[in-house]
Scaffold this motif. Structure first.
Motif, short mmCIF file in Angstrom:
data_model
loop_
_atom_site.label_atom_id
_atom_site.label_comp_id
_atom_site.label_asym_id
_atom_site.label_seq_id
_atom_site.Cartn_x
_atom_site.Cartn_y
_atom_site.Cartn_z
N UNK A 65 5.76 -3.32 -35.50
CA UNK A 65 5.59 -2.27 -34.48
C UNK A 65 4.49 -2.67 -33.50
N UNK A 66 3.37 -3.15 -34.05
CA UNK A 66 2.25 -3.58 -33.19
C UNK A 66 2.70 -4.72 -32.28
N UNK A 67 3.38 -5.70 -32.86
CA UNK A 67 3.80 -6.88 -32.09
C UNK A 67 4.74 -6.49 -30.95
N UNK A 68 5.72 -5.66 -31.24
CA UNK A 68 6.69 -5.27 -30.21
C UNK A 68 6.05 -4.37 -29.15
N UNK A 69 5.06 -3.57 -29.55
CA UNK A 69 4.34 -2.75 -28.58
C UNK A 69 3.53 -3.62 -27.63
N UNK A 70 2.91 -4.66 -28.17
CA UNK A 70 2.14 -5.59 -27.34
C UNK A 70 3.04 -6.42 -26.45
N UNK A 71 4.23 -6.76 -26.94
CA UNK A 71 5.16 -7.56 -26.15
C UNK A 71 5.50 -6.87 -24.83
N UNK A 72 5.45 -5.56 -24.83
CA UNK A 72 5.78 -4.79 -23.62
C UNK A 72 4.70 -4.86 -22.55
N UNK A 73 3.48 -5.20 -22.96
CA UNK A 73 2.38 -5.17 -21.99
C UNK A 73 1.70 -6.53 -21.77
N UNK A 74 1.93 -7.48 -22.68
CA UNK A 74 1.31 -8.81 -22.54
C UNK A 74 2.31 -9.73 -21.85
N UNK A 75 1.90 -10.42 -20.77
CA UNK A 75 2.82 -11.35 -20.09
C UNK A 75 3.39 -12.38 -21.07
N UNK A 76 4.65 -12.72 -20.89
CA UNK A 76 5.34 -13.61 -21.82
C UNK A 76 4.63 -14.95 -21.99
N UNK A 77 4.10 -15.47 -20.88
CA UNK A 77 3.45 -16.79 -20.95
C UNK A 77 2.12 -16.74 -21.72
N UNK A 78 1.60 -15.53 -21.96
CA UNK A 78 0.34 -15.37 -22.70
C UNK A 78 0.56 -14.75 -24.08
N UNK A 79 1.81 -14.59 -24.46
CA UNK A 79 2.10 -13.83 -25.68
C UNK A 79 1.89 -14.63 -26.96
N UNK A 80 1.99 -15.93 -26.90
CA UNK A 80 1.91 -16.76 -28.11
C UNK A 80 0.61 -16.54 -28.90
N UNK A 81 -0.57 -16.56 -28.26
CA UNK A 81 -1.80 -16.30 -29.03
C UNK A 81 -1.84 -14.90 -29.61
N UNK A 82 -1.29 -13.93 -28.87
CA UNK A 82 -1.23 -12.56 -29.37
C UNK A 82 -0.36 -12.48 -30.61
N UNK A 83 0.80 -13.13 -30.55
CA UNK A 83 1.72 -13.12 -31.68
C UNK A 83 1.09 -13.78 -32.91
N UNK A 84 0.37 -14.86 -32.69
CA UNK A 84 -0.30 -15.55 -33.79
C UNK A 84 -1.33 -14.64 -34.46
#
Length: 199
Positions: A65-84
């Motif tokens: 849930x957290x990951x998918x919520x962040x995916x909506x607001x974090x730019x795709x090109x910057x999402x990898x560190x967030x996902x990690x």
């Protein structure tokens, strides 16, 4: 496991890289949490702390849930560190969700109007004490944990997914589990800048 109180306080650290294992049984984890809920002080003995413990699939679901919520607001090109980062929490054994029952806070505000503006602060202070007691107790048992705050992003979906009462306000999330690497050295400001003594 027995440990000197002051050493336990000193040893408690933020551990973010977790393993999906526990050093103690689920029953012991719940015993720790129950003791904290019962015996951590609260203003006016209001007992506003509410806790939800998520194990296994429920724990994984939260971090999805957290990951998918962040995916909506974090730019795709910057999402990898967030996902990690989110995956490091999901790799843990479980998550503790801390709430405060706002209906009690509002009731106290009505009963004691002189202190009306203090009760929300006192509620937060009580929650902080609960978090610290549980966090330190988990550390005594050899479990790593950290405190996360994705409240605004996930609070509605969390309430819906786990049927949480409307009056419970989400305060923080504490993923926990076994860990293989100790936290690094902690830096401290000079104690003279933080403590004043008058005799």
């Amino acid at each position: 496991m027995s440990k000197d109180f002051y050493k336990a306080v000193k040893d408690r650290r933020s551990i973010r890289e977790l393993i999906k294992e526990s050093t103690v049984s689920d029953e012991r984890i719940l015993e720790i949490i129950e003791n904290a809920i019962l015996h951590t002080p609260s203003a006016f003995n209001s007992q506003t702390a509410r806790v939800v413990v998520l194990f296994r699939d429920h724990h994984d679901k939260l971090w999805d849930i957290v990951k998918e919520s962040l995916r909506k607001i974090v730019p795709e090109e910057k999402f990898s560190p967030t996902e990690k980062k989110i995956n490091s929490f999901k790799n843990g054994y479980g998550t503790i969700l801390f709430f405060e029952d706002i209906s009690i806070v509002k009731s106290l505000q009505e009963q004691f109007p002189t202190y009306k503006h203090n009760f929300p602060d006192w509620s937060q202070q009580g929650s902080g004490m609960n978090q610290f007691v549980i966090w330190t107790s988990l550390a005594v048992e050899g479990l790593g944990a950290s405190l996360q705050h994705y409240n605004e992003l996930i609070k509605d979906e969390v309430k819906k997914e786990w049927n949480i009462p409307e009056s419970w306000e989400l305060i923080s999330q504490m993923p926990f589990g076994r860990f293989t690497e100790q936290a690094g050295e902690k830096e401290f400001m000079p104690i003279e800048e933080r403590l004043k003594v008058f005799k």
